[in-house]
Design an enzyme around this catalytic site. Sequence first.
Site, short mmCIF file in Angstrom:
data_model
loop_
_atom_site.label_atom_id
_atom_site.label_comp_id
_atom_site.label_asym_id
_atom_site.label_seq_id
_atom_site.Cartn_x
_atom_site.Cartn_y
_atom_site.Cartn_z
N SER A 152 0.86 -1.19 0.00
CA SER A 152 0.00 0.00 0.00
C SER A 152 0.89 1.23 0.00
CB SER A 152 -0.86 0.01 1.27
OG SER A 152 -1.51 1.26 1.42
N TYR A 167 -2.13 -0.52 10.67
CA TYR A 167 -2.17 -0.90 9.25
C TYR A 167 -0.89 -0.47 8.54
CZ TYR A 167 -3.87 -1.11 4.39
OH TYR A 167 -4.03 -1.38 3.04
N LYS A 171 1.93 -2.72 6.58
CA LYS A 171 2.24 -2.62 5.14
C LYS A 171 3.71 -2.27 4.91
CE LYS A 171 -1.67 -3.86 3.33
NZ LYS A 171 -1.79 -5.06 2.47
N1 LIG Z 1 -8.80 -0.64 -1.05
C1 LIG Z 1 -7.73 0.15 -0.90
O1 LIG Z 1 -7.83 1.38 -0.90
C2 LIG Z 1 -6.38 -0.46 -0.71
C3 LIG Z 1 -5.28 0.38 -0.80
C4 LIG Z 1 -4.02 -0.15 -0.63
C5 LIG Z 1 -3.85 -1.49 -0.40
N2 LIG Z 1 -4.93 -2.29 -0.32
C6 LIG Z 1 -4.69 -3.71 -0.07
O2 LIG Z 1 -5.25 -4.48 -1.10
C7 LIG Z 1 -5.63 -5.77 -0.61
C8 LIG Z 1 -7.07 -6.05 -1.01
O3 LIG Z 1 -7.89 -5.08 -0.37
P1 LIG Z 1 -9.37 -4.73 -0.81
O4 LIG Z 1 -9.48 -3.27 -0.79
O5 LIG Z 1 -9.75 -5.49 -2.03
O6 LIG Z 1 -10.15 -5.26 0.46
P2 LIG Z 1 -11.34 -6.32 0.66
O7 LIG Z 1 -11.65 -6.23 2.11
O8 LIG Z 1 -12.41 -6.09 -0.32
O9 LIG Z 1 -10.64 -7.70 0.31
C9 LIG Z 1 -9.74 -8.32 1.17
C10 LIG Z 1 -9.74 -9.80 0.87
O10 LIG Z 1 -8.81 -10.45 1.76
C11 LIG Z 1 -9.46 -11.59 2.33
N3 LIG Z 1 -8.90 -11.86 3.65
C12 LIG Z 1 -8.89 -11.03 4.72
N4 LIG Z 1 -8.36 -11.66 5.77
C13 LIG Z 1 -8.02 -12.92 5.37
C14 LIG Z 1 -7.44 -14.03 6.01
N5 LIG Z 1 -7.11 -13.99 7.30
N6 LIG Z 1 -7.22 -15.16 5.28
C15 LIG Z 1 -7.56 -15.21 3.98
N7 LIG Z 1 -8.13 -14.18 3.31
C16 LIG Z 1 -8.36 -13.05 4.01
C17 LIG Z 1 -10.93 -11.18 2.42
O11 LIG Z 1 -11.76 -12.32 2.59
C18 LIG Z 1 -11.11 -10.44 1.11
O12 LIG Z 1 -11.39 -11.35 0.06
C19 LIG Z 1 -5.38 -5.72 0.90
O13 LIG Z 1 -4.13 -6.30 1.21
C20 LIG Z 1 -5.35 -4.23 1.19
O14 LIG Z 1 -4.61 -3.91 2.34
C21 LIG Z 1 -6.20 -1.81 -0.47
O1 LIG Z 2 -7.27 2.45 5.86
C1 LIG Z 2 -7.51 2.64 4.53
C2 LIG Z 2 -6.49 1.89 3.72
O2 LIG Z 2 -7.00 0.67 3.37
C3 LIG Z 2 -6.15 2.66 2.54
O3 LIG Z 2 -7.24 2.55 1.66
C4 LIG Z 2 -4.99 2.26 1.70
O4 LIG Z 2 -4.09 1.38 2.24
C5 LIG Z 2 -4.34 3.48 1.09
O5 LIG Z 2 -3.60 4.16 2.04
#
Ligand SMILES: NC(=O)c1ccc[n+]([C@@H]2O[C@H](COP(=O)([O-])OP(=O)(O)OC[C@H]3O[C@@H](n4cnc5c(N)ncnc54)[C@H](O)[C@@H]3O)[C@@H](O)[C@H]2O)c1
Ligand SMILES: OC[C@@H](O)C(O)[C@H](O)CO
Length: 263
Positions: A152, A167, A171
């Site tokens: 992230s 968080y 990351k």
């Molecule tokens: N959405 C954002 O803005 C954002 C930004 C930066 C990074 N990310 C990262 O991207 C990835 C996906 O996030 P997202 O936004 O799609 O979130 P989301 O919550 O929609 O998806 C997360 C997925 O991870 C799975 N998961 C969570 N805990 C688990 C566990 N213990 N074992 C197995 N599976 C598990 C969930 O079931 C889900 O399918 C994450 O690592 C998140 O930190 C997201």
């Molecule tokens: O807490 C929000 C985070 O999931 C965020 O969306 C992301 O990691 C970007 O900083």
Amino acid sequence: MEILPKGLQSFCLRGKVAAVTGGSRGIGLAVVKALAAAGADVAITYVSSDATHETARQVSQEFGVKCLAYKAEITDHVAIAGALNAIAKDYGKLDILVANAGISANGNTEDFDPDLFKRIHDVNVNGVFFTIQAGAKIMLKQGGGNIITMSSISASIVNRPQFQAAYNSSKAAVSMLTKCVATEWATRGVRVNAVCPGYVLTDMTNEFISKNEAMGKQWQELTPLKRFGTPEEIGGAVVWLASDASSYVVGAEITVDGGYSCW
Ligand SMILES: NC(=O)c1ccc[n+]([C@@H]2O[C@H](COP(=O)([O-])OP(=O)(O)OC[C@H]3O[C@@H](n4cnc5c(N)ncnc54)[C@H](O)[C@@H]3O)[C@@H](O)[C@H]2O)c1
Ligand SMILES: OC[C@@H](O)C(O)[C@H](O)CO
């Protein structure tokens, strides 16, 4: 799938086998579809929703590739290793692994629940470690592979206005873990890189915005592109990293954030 023009064939993933953790929704599902669109057979690992089997069937039908679902809690190293070994057995190999699953929470550090801090680090750090360790064992044995972690921008910037030390520290660990293993395995045929998304509209971010709409607006205002990213906009970076088009990219953090981290 249409034949790619000659100069773009290095982007093609036809004949490759990919696994994506947390591939049932959000960024993970968009990555599954992007890999499938590039020609890869894909396995989805999920933890809670058995409906993922139906999602996999739909991906298979839409893109004409093999797509199956496997249940695995990533904090259980036996479970995630079991799922990845089963995928390698069922598909014949494992070429691409996307360690995408993760969780998020925010709150003032002085009041933050210690058990929630532990859980965030268990899923985001231990879970990613167990995932890539098990995947690399298969890849090193078979002579090569490609691992992509979902880090992230929070690995290297401090978000605002919300506080999310748990968080962000998790990351930062994912990004450093990525660099460490990337250098460790580089000459053994396993290439490892991270993708660092900014604010992408998914269930994860929606949970925050639904409680605080003004914060969602502020996140967009703080982004030079003035909008959230879509999960699909993360898929392209993953396909590039998974393909031979990025063969000299090792231990990189590819930022996909609408410019957020420039400010
Ligand atoms: N959405 C954002 O803005 C954002 C930004 C930066 C990074 N990310 C990262 O991207 C990835 C996906 O996030 P997202 O936004 O799609 O979130 P989301 O919550 O929609 O998806 C997360 C997925 O991870 C799975 N998961 C969570 N805990 C688990 C566990 N213990 N074992 C197995 N599976 C598990 C969930 O079931 C889900 O399918 C994450 O690592 C998140 O930190 C997201
Ligand atoms: O807490 C929000 C985070 O999931 C965020 O969306 C992301 O990691 C970007 O900083």
